[in-house]
Design an enzyme around this catalytic site. Structure first.
Site, PDB file in Angstrom:
ATOM      1  N   GLN A 284       0.835  -1.219   0.000  1.00 48.09           N
ATOM      2  CA  GLN A 284       0.000   0.000   0.000  1.00 48.09           C
ATOM      3  C   GLN A 284       0.863   1.261   0.000  1.00 48.09           C
ATOM      4  O   GLN A 284       0.486   2.286  -0.572  1.00 48.09           O
ATOM      5  CB  GLN A 284      -0.911   0.014   1.243  1.00 48.09           C
ATOM      6  CG  GLN A 284      -2.065  -0.967   1.215  1.00 48.09           C
ATOM      7  CD  GLN A 284      -1.704  -2.275   1.885  1.00 48.09           C
ATOM      8  OE1 GLN A 284      -0.538  -2.668   1.935  1.00 48.09           O
ATOM      9  NE2 GLN A 284      -2.695  -2.963   2.398  1.00 48.09           N
TER      10      GLN A 284
ATOM     11  N   ASP B 203      -7.422   0.927  12.034  1.00 48.96           N
ATOM     12  CA  ASP B 203      -8.591   0.164  11.586  1.00 48.96           C
ATOM     13  C   ASP B 203      -9.608  -0.033  12.697  1.00 48.96           C
ATOM     14  O   ASP B 203     -10.801  -0.196  12.450  1.00 48.96           O
ATOM     15  CB  ASP B 203      -8.165  -1.190  11.019  1.00 48.96           C
ATOM     16  CG  ASP B 203      -7.594  -0.998   9.638  1.00 48.96           C
ATOM     17  OD1 ASP B 203      -6.410  -0.619   9.535  1.00 48.96           O
ATOM     18  OD2 ASP B 203      -8.351  -1.171   8.662  1.00 48.96           O
TER      19      ASP B 203
HETATM   20  O1  MRU Z   1      -5.544  -3.778   4.433  1.00 47.34           O
HETATM   21  P1  MRU Z   1      -5.856  -2.328   4.236  1.00 47.34           P
HETATM   22  O2  MRU Z   1      -5.123  -1.708   3.107  1.00 47.34           O
HETATM   23  O3  MRU Z   1      -7.338  -2.069   4.198  1.00 47.34           O
HETATM   24  O4  MRU Z   1      -5.314  -1.640   5.563  1.00 47.34           O
HETATM   25  C1  MRU Z   1      -5.472  -0.261   5.731  1.00 47.34           C
HETATM   26  C2  MRU Z   1      -4.811   0.258   6.930  1.00 47.34           C
HETATM   27  O5  MRU Z   1      -4.263  -0.452   7.734  1.00 47.34           O
HETATM   28  C3  MRU Z   1      -4.911   1.748   7.153  1.00 47.34           C
HETATM   29  O6  MRU Z   1      -3.782   2.210   7.827  1.00 47.34           O
HETATM   30  C4  MRU Z   1      -6.157   2.040   7.998  1.00 47.34           C
HETATM   31  O7  MRU Z   1      -7.279   1.453   7.433  1.00 47.34           O
HETATM   32  C5  MRU Z   1      -6.370   3.483   8.153  1.00 47.34           C
HETATM   33  S1  MRU Z   1      -6.996   4.169   6.649  1.00 47.34           S
HETATM   34  C6  MRU Z   1      -7.394   5.776   6.916  1.00 47.34           C
END
Ligand code: MRU
Length: 352
Positions: A202, A243
Site C-alpha cells: 500500500q 482500523d
Molecule cells: O488492508 P488495508 O489496506 O485495508 O489496511 C489499511 C490500513 O491499515 C490503514 O492504515 C487504515 O485502514 C487506516 S486508513 C485511513
C-alpha cells in the site's frame, strides 16, 4: 460531460456514486492503471471489499453504506412492500466482507437506523442521502484532523508513514496523509518517508502515488529501513491511521505498525495515530479482543506477480497488528486530540 467529471480517477475521487451505481477506483491496479469498477449489486460491493478493490477503514465503511443502497433498491424492485424483510443476507454479506476495520460495522449500523425510518416505501432517496452524508462527514472529519494533527508538529521535520491512510483509504483527504497534507501546506514538513508495506505494498503503490499527485516530496523505503532511519535522527513523528481502536486506546492497524511504535519510543520519535471516531470501538475492552484478519499466504509468497518463496514453504499473513496504547503519544480525532490515550480519556472524548 457529467460522466467524465464524475469518473476522473484521482485519489480524492476513489468512491463515486454515479448513474445509479457505485464506482470504485480499483486499488489493486494502481499506480499502473487508474480504472473504476462499477458495482450495481450489494454482493459486488462486498466482494470488492474482500478483494481490496476498495480498502482502508473509512473507505470500506463508505462503500458498505452505498452497498446498502444497492441492496435495498434491488429488494424493493423485487418485492415491493415487504422488501425490507428480505435484506438480511445482503447486510450479512457486507458485514462479513472484512473483519478488522470497525468502520464497516459502524456504517452498517447507521444505515440500519435509516432503514428503520424508511418504512415500506421506495428507500432509494433516504438511503442514498444517508450514504452521501457518511461520505461527506468523513471528508470533513479528515480536514479537521489534518488541522489538529499538523498543529502538533513543530517543524520543519521529516516523518514516516506506513500503509496508506490517505484519500484512497477514506472519503477524501486522508487521516494520516491528511495530517501530512496539512502539515506540508503549513511548512512544517521537510520530507515524508513511506514504508513500502509488504505484502500488499500500500505504501509503494498507493501512498507514493497519492503524495506525488500533490507534489509532496516522498521517499519510499523498505519496511525494515525505518529503524536505521530513526537512529540517524531528524525524524519528528511516525504518523499512521487505524482500523479499530479499543476502549483502552490499543490500536489495530496495518501489520508492521506495532514494530514502528516500538522503534519510535526507543528513538524518542513521536507516534501519532489519526482516526475518526467511527474507528473507535468502545465495545472491545482492549486490543486482544480485536479480530485480526489473516489473508491468503500467497500474498507473502509472491511479490510483483513473481513467486519469491520456494515451492512448498509455509507462510503466514496476518494483515494487522495491535499497538498498545502506552506507545501512542497522540491520538487525533475529529473531536479533538488525546495525548497519551487511555480508557478514561477515550471515554471522556466519546461522551463529551
Ligand atoms: O488492508 P488495508 O489496506 O485495508 O489496511 C489499511 C490500513 O491499515 C490503514 O492504515 C487504515 O485502514 C487506516 S486508513 C485511513
Amino acid at each position: 460531460m457529467e460522466a467524465q467529471a464524475a469518473l476522473i480517477p484521482t485519489p480524492d475521487n476513489a468512491l463515486v456514486w454515479h448513474e445509479d451505481a457505485l464506482h470504485l477506483l480499483d486499488q489493486r491496479l494502481l499506480p499502473e492503471r487508474a480504472l473504476f469498477l462499477r458495482c450495481q449489486e450489494s454482493g459486488e460491493v462486498a466482494q470488492a471489499i474482500t478483494d481490496m478493490v476498495v480498502r482502508g477503514a473509512p473507505a470500506i465503511g463508505i462503500a458498505a453504506a452505498y452497498g446498502v443502497v444497492l441492496a435495498a433498491r434491488r429488494r424493493y424492485v423485487q418485492w415491493g412492500a415487504g422488501w425490507s424483510h428480505h435484506l438480511g443476507p445482503d447486510l450479512a454479506g457486507l458485514a462479513h466482507a472484512r473483519p478488522t476495520a470497525v468502520n464497516l460495522a459502524w456504517a452498517l449500523q447507521r444505515m440500519r437506523g435509516c432503514l428503520a425510518r424508511c418504512g415500506e416505501g421506495d428507500p432509494l432517496g433516504p438511503l442514498l442521502a444517508e450514504a452521501r452524508a457518511i461520505h461527506q462527514e468523513d471528508r470533513l472529519a479528515n480536514r479537521r484532523m489534518g488541522e489538529l494533527g499538523a498543529a502538533l508538529i513543530e517543524g520543519p521535520t521529516r516523518v514516516i508513514t506506513h500503509c496508506n491512510a490517505g484519500a484512497l483509504a477514506t472519503g477524501g483527504y486522508g487521516t494520516a496523509l491528511g495530517v501530512i497534507r496539512s502539515a506540508f501546506a503549513a511548512g512544517r514538513l521537510s520530507g515524508v518517508y513511506a514504508d513500502e508495506t509488504r505484502p500488499w505494498l500500500q505504501g509503494a503503490r498507493l501512498t507514493a502515488w497519492e503524495l506525488q499527485q500533490d507534489a509532496i516530496p516522498v521517499v519510499l523505503q523498505a519496511d525494515g529501513a525505518a529503524a536505521a532511519l530513526m537512529a540517524e535522527g531528524g525524524i519528528g513523528w511516525v504518523i499512521v491511521g487505524a482500523d479499530r481502536i479499543a476502549a483502552n486506546g490499543d490500536v489495530a492497524n496495518k501489520i508492521g505498525t506495532y514494530g514502528l511504535a516500538v522503534l519510535a519510543r526507543y528513538h524518542r520519535v513521536g507516534f501519532m495515530v489519526v482516526a475518526p471516531t467511527s474507528t473507535l470501538d468502545l465495545g472491545v475492552a482492549s486490543g486482544a479482543e480485536i479480530p485480526i484478519e489473516a489473508r491468503d499466504p500467497s500474498e507473502v509468497l509472491a511479490c510483483g506477480g513473481r513467486r519469491v518463496g520456494p515451492e512448498g514453504v509455509a507462510a503466514r499473513n496476518p494483515v494487522f497488528d495491535v499497538t498498545p496504547a502506552e506507545l501512542v503519544d497522540a491520538l487525533v480525532t475529529e473531536r479533538g486530540v488525546i495525548l497519551c490515550p487511555d480508557r478514561p480519556k477515550i471515554r471522556a472524548l466519546m461522551e463529551g
